[in-house]
Design an enzyme around this catalytic site. Structure first.
Site, PDB file in Angstrom:
ATOM      1  N   CYS A  33       0.824  -1.215   0.000  1.00  0.00           N
ATOM      2  CA  CYS A  33       0.000   0.000   0.000  1.00  0.00           C
ATOM      3  C   CYS A  33       0.854   1.260   0.000  1.00  0.00           C
ATOM      4  O   CYS A  33       0.337   2.351  -0.225  1.00  0.00           O
ATOM      5  CB  CYS A  33      -0.937   0.008   1.200  1.00  0.00           C
ATOM      6  SG  CYS A  33      -0.056   0.035   2.768  1.00  0.00           S
ATOM      7  N   CYS A 102      -2.616  -3.131   8.568  1.00  0.00           N
ATOM      8  CA  CYS A 102      -2.199  -1.827   9.086  1.00  0.00           C
ATOM      9  C   CYS A 102      -1.706  -1.955  10.531  1.00  0.00           C
ATOM     10  O   CYS A 102      -0.832  -1.205  10.950  1.00  0.00           O
ATOM     11  CB  CYS A 102      -3.346  -0.831   9.017  1.00  0.00           C
ATOM     12  SG  CYS A 102      -4.228  -0.852   7.447  1.00  0.00           S
TER      13      CYS A 102
HETATM   14 FE1  FES Z   1      -1.579   0.044   4.308  1.00  0.00          FE
HETATM   15 FE2  FES Z   1      -3.294   0.873   6.006  1.00  0.00          FE
HETATM   16  S1  FES Z   1      -3.647   0.523   3.925  1.00  0.00           S
HETATM   17  S2  FES Z   1      -1.220   0.547   6.356  1.00  0.00           S
END
Ligand code: FES
Length: 124
Positions: A33, A102
């Site tokens: 991400c 996360c």
């Molecule tokens: Fe990657 Fe939250 S979407 S840390």
């Protein structure tokens, strides 16, 4: 979708910022991400007396960072090492399944800051 606790820590994050005189720094990122987190700790007599964070990431990552600083503050290094992604997610009253990664960032960055502190002590 998010618990009240997540929303609270996201909209009003605790312990944001840099720490110029940190005793340990842990950085962690997620290549998928692209989110990144840095945790700074201050240690005295084996106790984490202060914690700060800087996070470039999603709302869950910010809530996780804020929560991990609150959980680690005042704990011994050993106790803080036991904070896991699961205990973090639980303290936030859960995270949506696609956001569980996360909480890895928060636990890993904290553990790295503790490792950094320990390796600096060994060198002294
Ligand atoms: Fe990657 Fe939250 S979407 S840390």
């Amino acid at each position: 979708m998010y618990s009240e606790k997540v929303m609270d820590h996201f909209t009003n994050p605790r312990n944001v910022g840099e720490m110029a005189d940190a005793d340990g720094i842990g950085a962690e990122g997620n290549p998928v991400c692209g989110d990144a987190m840095k945790i700074f700790i201050k240690v005295k007599d084996n106790i984490i007396t202060d914690v700060k964070f800087q996070t470039f990431g999603c709302g869950a990552a910010i809530a996780v960072s804020s929560m991990v600083t609150e959980m680690a503050k005042g704990k011994t290094l050993e106790e803080a090492s036991k904070i896991t992604k699961a205990s973090l997610a639980e303290a936030l009253d859960g995270l949506p399944p696609q956001k569980m990664h996360c909480s890895n960032l928060g636990a890993d960055a904290l553990h790295k800051a503790i490792e950094d502190y320990r390796s600096k002590q060994e060198k002294k």
